[in-house]
Design an enzyme around this catalytic site. Structure first.
Site, short mmCIF file in Angstrom:
data_model
loop_
_atom_site.label_atom_id
_atom_site.label_comp_id
_atom_site.label_asym_id
_atom_site.label_seq_id
_atom_site.Cartn_x
_atom_site.Cartn_y
_atom_site.Cartn_z
CE LYS A 78 -3.82 1.83 2.85
NZ LYS A 78 -4.73 1.60 4.13
CB SER A 154 -8.09 2.81 3.03
OG SER A 154 -7.04 2.52 3.98
CB SER A 178 -7.99 0.02 6.09
OG SER A 178 -8.90 1.31 6.01
#
Lengths: 451, 63
Positions: A78, A154, A178
């Site tokens: 990420k 996310s 997330s």
């Protein structure tokens, strides 16, 4: 190799000489180039650096040395993990011109030292504030099981990349859900470890008391291996034959779709669970987490809200401003509520080995609408997909989202919750569920055919 | 469901949420100037936060 080979299979093949790390990485980069335009999961691809790292792994093997348990395994991160030489953007245009990281995040470094090879950075909601991976600057990540649907967030880029067979393992962060939300919507495993067990140094922070980092994978064994490498801890601590499993009721059986509740019950039944248990403070605990997140997030970005207001994604900006405006009294009340909610969950985990709850209230929502239906009301997916993850985050306990097998249907995940430090138990329980065929990260039909 | 023994929580308003000020005043005190477009988005988010705060207050004021 099959693009859906596990990290263990890849490492084993590389170490035995059946395939070279260079061949693995070349195939990975080709697959990313071919499929990423559909998925929008990678934001940057490290072609040259990844090939160099693979050459080094191959050299070590040729010299008879052991490159580590993850030899030649490609992984993605990420875009809030530092990767040496790259700017960490946290999904924001505001940081795109920041200086490059001078070293890897600790967990990235540990994976690299075990022989794994970072191949790129992955899409996310700006500053990790959302459950959708809809980003004004980097685009919307598409769900590999249905490209018209959200991947969740996310850490949606990480989940989509693993689900579509671009990489076997990816890293995400989980503040309020997330990792667990996109793992659920993309049909893979996602671990939120015990708070503080995996170091967050070298990652872009959101809410200190809630931030964790964890792996996504398509198998329990890969999640376990990645966790062991990153934590330095062994999970060789077998679970008891009889698991005391409780199905969370109350808040966790309200508002969502039948698919979510059915999935949780299937896991509960397979574990011979006998008791449904309520967490009466779950709803208020979720509200407390919501307020604390808004406030800390807002204050963290205050300087940029003053100076570079128009450079934010509008949706993130307005959420952060609202959070920054909350009064001290509101935050004090939220803190009090959070403490009570934590005590309630910790107390329940004295009685149960594992608590079970849906990971998301629905399957992946459509991108065009960006809404989910809760109790007949359509609400923002970006803010509400964490309905069942958020109340459980405050206590800092480990939670593994497992994909319940649903042939021909969109995936949905179930949370397995244990007491702090009991990741080994979660992996053992998930393995039992896998062996029984109740959970499985099945390749999405349209990507399984693209070898 | 058993009715809970609660006292009605004092109803918080957006001003309560912001410590007695308006959104514009609070933002200005932080050095942020709201445009019309932002004001609508911030207001929508404050509504959401107010709902969450009511949920918290409801439990904290329970006897």
């Amino acid at each position: 190799m099959n693009p859906f080979a596990s990290a263990q299979e890849i490492s084993s093949a590389v170490r035995s000489g059946a395939v070279t790390a260079s061949e693995i990485i070349k195939a990975t980069l080709d697959r990313i180039e071919s499929l990423n335009p559909k998925l929008v999961c990678f934001t940057r691809v490290l072609d040259e650096a990844a090939m160099q790292a693979a050459t080094e792994i191959d050299r070590l093997i040729a010299e008879g040395k052991n490159p580590g348990p993850l030899a030649g395994v490609p992984f993605g991160v990420k875009d809030l993990f530092d990767v040496e030489g790259l700017t960490t953007t946290a999904g924001s245009a505001i940081l795109q011109d920041a200086p490059p990281a001078t070293s890897d995040a600790i967990v990235v470094d540990r994976l690299r030292k075990a022989g794994a090879i970072p191949v790129g950075t992955l899409n996310m909601d700006e500053f990790a504030y959302g459950f959708a991976t809809v980003n004004q600057h980097t685009g919307t990540t598409h769900n590999p099981h249905d490209l018209a649907r959200l991947a969740g967030g996310s850490s949606g880029g990480s989940a989509a990349a693993v689900a579509a067979g671009l990489v076997p393992v990816a890293l995400g962060s989980d503040t309020n859900g997330s990792v667990r939300v996109p793992a659920s919507l993309c049909g893979i495993f996602g671990l939120r470890p015990t708070h503080g067990v995996l170091p967050v140094e070298g990652t872009f922070a959101f809410v200190d008391r809630l931030d964790t980092v964890g792996p996504f994978s398509r198998s329990v064994a890969d999640a376990r291996l990645a966790f062991e490498v990153m934590s330095g801890a062994s999970t060789d601590d077998p679970a008891p034959a009889q698991i005391r499993a409780g199905l969370l009721s109350g808040w966790f059986q309200k508002k969502g779709q039948a698919a979510a509740f059915d999935a949780a019950r299937r896991v509960f039944d397979m574990l011979d669970g006998t008791e449904e248990v309520d967490l009466p403070l779950a709803e208020a605990g979720r509200s407390a987490a919501f307020l604390l997140t808004a406030s800390e997030g807002g204050h963290r970005h205050l300087e940029n809200l003053k100076k570079r207001l128009m450079d934010f994604d509008a949706a993130t900006r307005d959420r952060l401003i609202a959070g920054a405006l909350l009064s001290e009294k509101v935050i004090a009340d939220a803190e009090t509520m959070a403490d009570r909610s934590i005590n309630e969950l910790i107390g329940l985990l004295d009685t149960f080995d594992v608590l079970i709850a849906p990971s998301t209230p629905s399957v992946a929502p459509e991108i065009a609408a960006g809404l989910i239906e809760l109790d007949g009301e359509f609400v923002s997916a970006r803010a509400n997909l964490g309905l069942y993850t958020q109340p459980l985050s405050l206590a800092g306990v480990p939670i593994l989202s497992v994909p319940v097998k649903r042939p021909g249907q969109l995936p949905i995940g179930v949370q397995l919750v244990a007491a702090r430090g009991r990741e080994a138990l979660l992996f053992d329980v998930a393995e039992r569920l896998s062996e029984a065929g109740v959970v499985s990260a099945d390749p999405p039909a349209q990507f399984a055919e693209v070898a | 469901m058993t009715p809970s023994k609660t006292s009605e929580p004092s109803i918080a308003t957006k001003e309560t949420l912001l410590g007695g000020s308006s959104a514009d005043e609070s933002a200005e005190s932080l050095g942020i100037e709201l445009t019309d477009e932002m004001r609508a988005g911030v207001d929508q988010n404050l509504e959401l936060l107010l709902t969450q705060y009511h949920t918290v207050l409801k439990v904290l004021t329970r006897r």
